[in-house]
Design a protein around this motif. Sequence first.
Motif, PDB file in Angstrom:
ATOM      1  N   CYS A 105       0.841  -1.213   0.000  1.00 15.45           N
ATOM      2  CA  CYS A 105       0.000   0.000   0.000  1.00 15.45           C
ATOM      3  C   CYS A 105       0.870   1.254   0.000  1.00 15.45           C
ATOM      4  O   CYS A 105       0.346   2.372   0.092  1.00 15.45           O
ATOM      5  CB  CYS A 105      -0.891   0.033   1.240  1.00 15.45           C
ATOM      6  N   GLY A 106       2.184   1.080  -0.019  1.00 21.30           N
ATOM      7  CA  GLY A 106       3.079   2.243  -0.012  1.00 21.30           C
ATOM      8  C   GLY A 106       3.359   2.772   1.384  1.00 21.30           C
ATOM      9  O   GLY A 106       3.906   3.860   1.543  1.00 21.30           O
ATOM     10  N   GLY A 107       2.973   2.020   2.406  1.00 23.59           N
ATOM     11  CA  GLY A 107       3.243   2.433   3.779  1.00 23.59           C
ATOM     12  C   GLY A 107       4.596   1.924   4.245  1.00 23.59           C
ATOM     13  O   GLY A 107       5.266   1.164   3.549  1.00 23.59           O
ATOM     14  N   THR A 108       4.992   2.369   5.446  1.00 24.14           N
ATOM     15  CA  THR A 108       6.253   1.908   6.031  1.00 24.14           C
ATOM     16  C   THR A 108       5.934   1.065   7.259  1.00 24.14           C
ATOM     17  O   THR A 108       5.396   1.587   8.248  1.00 24.14           O
ATOM     18  CB  THR A 108       7.114   3.119   6.473  1.00 24.14           C
ATOM     19  N   PRO A 109       6.241  -0.237   7.211  1.00 20.71           N
ATOM     20  CA  PRO A 109       5.961  -1.055   8.396  1.00 20.71           C
ATOM     21  C   PRO A 109       7.052  -0.905   9.450  1.00 20.71           C
ATOM     22  O   PRO A 109       8.224  -0.797   9.122  1.00 20.71           O
ATOM     23  CB  PRO A 109       5.957  -2.481   7.842  1.00 20.71           C
ATOM     24  N   VAL A 110       6.636  -0.858  10.696  1.00 25.60           N
ATOM     25  CA  VAL A 110       7.582  -0.904  11.827  1.00 25.60           C
ATOM     26  C   VAL A 110       7.239  -2.199  12.555  1.00 25.60           C
ATOM     27  O   VAL A 110       6.116  -2.354  13.041  1.00 25.60           O
ATOM     28  CB  VAL A 110       7.369   0.296  12.781  1.00 25.60           C
ATOM     29  N   MET A 111       8.165  -3.136  12.564  1.00 25.51           N
ATOM     30  CA  MET A 111       7.844  -4.455  13.113  1.00 25.51           C
ATOM     31  C   MET A 111       8.123  -4.530  14.620  1.00 25.51           C
ATOM     32  O   MET A 111       9.151  -4.095  15.093  1.00 25.51           O
ATOM     33  CB  MET A 111       8.655  -5.546  12.390  1.00 25.51           C
ATOM     34  N   VAL A 112       7.135  -5.091  15.341  1.00 26.25           N
ATOM     35  CA  VAL A 112       7.317  -5.397  16.765  1.00 26.25           C
ATOM     36  C   VAL A 112       7.238  -6.919  16.840  1.00 26.25           C
ATOM     37  O   VAL A 112       6.173  -7.493  16.623  1.00 26.25           O
ATOM     38  CB  VAL A 112       6.207  -4.754  17.616  1.00 26.25           C
ATOM     39  N   GLU A 113       8.370  -7.562  17.107  1.00 28.91           N
ATOM     40  CA  GLU A 113       8.396  -9.017  16.973  1.00 28.91           C
ATOM     41  C   GLU A 113       8.423  -9.745  18.306  1.00 28.91           C
ATOM     42  O   GLU A 113       9.132  -9.340  19.223  1.00 28.91           O
ATOM     43  CB  GLU A 113       9.614  -9.422  16.136  1.00 28.91           C
ATOM     44  N   ASP A 114       7.624 -10.789  18.376  1.00 26.07           N
ATOM     45  CA  ASP A 114       7.665 -11.697  19.519  1.00 26.07           C
ATOM     46  C   ASP A 114       7.935 -13.094  19.011  1.00 26.07           C
ATOM     47  O   ASP A 114       7.668 -13.392  17.837  1.00 26.07           O
ATOM     48  CB  ASP A 114       6.334 -11.648  20.285  1.00 26.07           C
ATOM     49  N   ALA A 115       8.454 -13.939  19.884  1.00 20.20           N
ATOM     50  CA  ALA A 115       8.767 -15.310  19.474  1.00 20.20           C
ATOM     51  C   ALA A 115       7.496 -16.014  19.029  1.00 20.20           C
ATOM     52  O   ALA A 115       6.402 -15.745  19.559  1.00 20.20           O
ATOM     53  CB  ALA A 115       9.405 -16.058  20.643  1.00 20.20           C
ATOM     54  N   TRP A 116       7.639 -16.927  18.056  1.00 21.67           N
ATOM     55  CA  TRP A 116       6.502 -17.725  17.606  1.00 21.67           C
ATOM     56  C   TRP A 116       6.046 -18.613  18.757  1.00 21.67           C
ATOM     57  O   TRP A 116       6.866 -19.273  19.389  1.00 21.67           O
ATOM     58  CB  TRP A 116       6.910 -18.584  16.410  1.00 21.67           C
ATOM     59  N   SER A 146      -0.828 -19.939  13.088  1.00 22.32           N
ATOM     60  CA  SER A 146       0.394 -20.713  12.844  1.00 22.32           C
ATOM     61  C   SER A 146       0.965 -21.311  14.130  1.00 22.32           C
ATOM     62  O   SER A 146       1.739 -22.257  14.075  1.00 22.32           O
ATOM     63  CB  SER A 146       1.452 -19.840  12.163  1.00 22.32           C
ATOM     64  N   THR A 147       0.557 -20.769  15.295  1.00 22.21           N
ATOM     65  CA  THR A 147       1.136 -21.258  16.558  1.00 22.21           C
ATOM     66  C   THR A 147       0.092 -21.657  17.602  1.00 22.21           C
ATOM     67  O   THR A 147       0.389 -22.425  18.502  1.00 22.21           O
ATOM     68  CB  THR A 147       2.013 -20.170  17.207  1.00 22.21           C
ATOM     69  N   GLY A 148      -1.099 -21.066  17.520  1.00 20.39           N
ATOM     70  CA  GLY A 148      -2.115 -21.317  18.545  1.00 20.39           C
ATOM     71  C   GLY A 148      -2.022 -20.361  19.723  1.00 20.39           C
ATOM     72  O   GLY A 148      -2.580 -20.639  20.789  1.00 20.39           O
ATOM     73  N   ILE A 332      -5.500 -33.391  10.259  1.00 20.09           N
ATOM     74  CA  ILE A 332      -4.958 -32.426  11.226  1.00 20.09           C
ATOM     75  C   ILE A 332      -3.952 -31.573  10.460  1.00 20.09           C
ATOM     76  O   ILE A 332      -3.553 -31.926   9.347  1.00 20.09           O
ATOM     77  CB  ILE A 332      -4.313 -33.096  12.482  1.00 20.09           C
ATOM     78  N   GLY A 333      -3.535 -30.459  11.055  1.00 17.98           N
ATOM     79  CA  GLY A 333      -2.688 -29.525  10.318  1.00 17.98           C
ATOM     80  C   GLY A 333      -1.208 -29.724  10.569  1.00 17.98           C
ATOM     81  O   GLY A 333      -0.774 -30.131  11.653  1.00 17.98           O
ATOM     82  N   ALA A 334      -0.417 -29.395   9.518  1.00 18.36           N
ATOM     83  CA  ALA A 334       1.046 -29.407   9.656  1.00 18.36           C
ATOM     84  C   ALA A 334       1.487 -28.071  10.251  1.00 18.36           C
ATOM     85  O   ALA A 334       0.710 -27.125  10.324  1.00 18.36           O
ATOM     86  CB  ALA A 334       1.658 -29.582   8.277  1.00 18.36           C
ATOM     87  N   GLY A 335       2.748 -27.997  10.640  1.00 19.27           N
ATOM     88  CA  GLY A 335       3.317 -26.724  11.101  1.00 19.27           C
ATOM     89  C   GLY A 335       3.530 -25.807   9.903  1.00 19.27           C
ATOM     90  O   GLY A 335       3.711 -26.274   8.784  1.00 19.27           O
ATOM     91  N   LEU A 336       3.515 -24.501  10.154  1.00 20.59           N
ATOM     92  CA  LEU A 336       3.720 -23.518   9.083  1.00 20.59           C
ATOM     93  C   LEU A 336       5.025 -22.773   9.327  1.00 20.59           C
ATOM     94  O   LEU A 336       5.418 -22.582  10.487  1.00 20.59           O
ATOM     95  CB  LEU A 336       2.610 -22.464   9.130  1.00 20.59           C
ATOM     96  N   GLY A 337       5.651 -22.323   8.270  1.00 15.91           N
ATOM     97  CA  GLY A 337       6.842 -21.461   8.390  1.00 15.91           C
ATOM     98  C   GLY A 337       7.910 -22.100   9.258  1.00 15.91           C
ATOM     99  O   GLY A 337       8.313 -23.252   9.036  1.00 15.91           O
ATOM    100  N   ALA A 338       8.334 -21.368  10.283  1.00 15.85           N
ATOM    101  CA  ALA A 338       9.419 -21.829  11.157  1.00 15.85           C
ATOM    102  C   ALA A 338       9.041 -23.115  11.900  1.00 15.85           C
ATOM    103  O   ALA A 338       9.919 -23.832  12.397  1.00 15.85           O
ATOM    104  CB  ALA A 338       9.762 -20.726  12.153  1.00 15.85           C
ATOM    105  N   LEU A 339       7.763 -23.409  12.007  1.00 17.89           N
ATOM    106  CA  LEU A 339       7.333 -24.599  12.765  1.00 17.89           C
ATOM    107  C   LEU A 339       7.030 -25.806  11.863  1.00 17.89           C
ATOM    108  O   LEU A 339       6.604 -26.854  12.355  1.00 17.89           O
ATOM    109  CB  LEU A 339       6.110 -24.253  13.628  1.00 17.89           C
ATOM    110  N   ALA A 340       7.282 -25.674  10.565  1.00 16.14           N
ATOM    111  CA  ALA A 340       7.010 -26.789   9.633  1.00 16.14           C
ATOM    112  C   ALA A 340       7.830 -28.009  10.037  1.00 16.14           C
ATOM    113  O   ALA A 340       9.021 -27.911  10.319  1.00 16.14           O
ATOM    114  CB  ALA A 340       7.351 -26.362   8.204  1.00 16.14           C
TER     115      ALA A 340
END
Length: 390
Positions: A105-116, A146-148, A332-340
């Motif tokens: 969208c042309g915006g600037t994201p500022v990421m606030v990250e927490d552990a999965w 992705s994590t619950g 049942i579901g598989a893990g996604l991304g880092a949890l695959a």
Amino acid sequence: MQAFNPPVRTLMGPGPSDVHPRILEAMSRPTIGHLDPEFIRMMDELKELLQYTFQTGNAMTMPVSAPGSAGMEACFVNLVEPGDKVIVCQNGVFGGRMKENVERCGGTPVMVEDAWGEAIDSNKLEDALKAHPDAAIVAMVHAETSTGAQSDVAKLVQLAHKYDCLTIVDTVTSLGGSPVKVDEWGIDAIYSGSQKCLSCTPGISPVSFNERALEKVRNRQSKVQSWFLDLNLVMGYWGTGAKRAYHHTAPINALYALHEALLMLKEEGLENAWARHAKNHRVLKAGLEAMGLQFVVKEADRLPQLNAVTIPEGVDDAVVRSRLLNDFNLEIGAGLGALAGKVWRIGLMGHSSRTENILLCVGALESVLGDLGADINRGVALAAMQKALG
Ligand SMILES: Cc1ncc(COP(=O)(O)O)c(C=O)c1O
């Protein structure tokens, strides 16, 4: 070629969930025109049912004619203008998609990250809000599929408002399964999906916007980049009052299905549905833990409708899931991304959240894991679940 006849499965992944026969029957009712007065009457009821489900009086509450990802885009393309700074809280896959949306969208994201696997940390969000006083919006995922993990949206929204930011909240996995209170929590823009705890067929995304959010949309300097998702145009069709104009051909039968799904939720009562999801989570947890499986998310932050458990050492994820599917018709579901490959995601969403499904899932897992020689406790899960059932 022949007609496609899918197998009957029990859906206990991260969505779609089992669809009640009442909803499938509603979908097969006669197709009528998208401007037929009878259809318009049904649309008004649908909006009312969505307001109940979202717990809001927002007039701008409607289903987007596309899946949850389109609801996400509807929020971002309407609210984010080029140059806007948007704080995105990320603790799993879907926060990453929000970042993509901001950038596109042309915006600037500022990421606030927490552990999965962890909830969003309000202290980190407050630090980011202090460091970026020019931020316009805070975006967050209530229930990280992705994590619950679930986050305290009421608290995070309050914080965002303290620093004069609007909020975009993803409730694709939470709506209908655990409390979502749009007006009480002050959420400005929210989206969800039809296929999880609403237990409808996939492909529809309920959204809601409050007056503060609409004010920002009205005062945009630039056109909304998506014609299809531009709220100003969509409301010509979904707005209140008798005057409705063609915008796009609504997915008529899919909307019958959503109407039926929401009606069923209303008949059960939202609070009762939340309590059912919470109770069934306790029963599943008792069975899985008795077997020796461990949850990814700590108890206080755990979603009742999405249970991520660690795959035992030496067990092949894909082999177990295909045995469940082929021998038990159970997904049942598989893990996604880092949890695959590291976790399974067991969904207890909507119509899938039933005792018989839990017994099937735990029994089938015990049988398959036992066959594969995994290090689990056998023969104890049923008693643990019976105790949890009370
Ligand atoms: C938290 C979350 N957000 C967004 C989406 C995207 O929804 P859909 O797959 O219906 O486009 C999903 C889908 O699983 C989700 O879990």
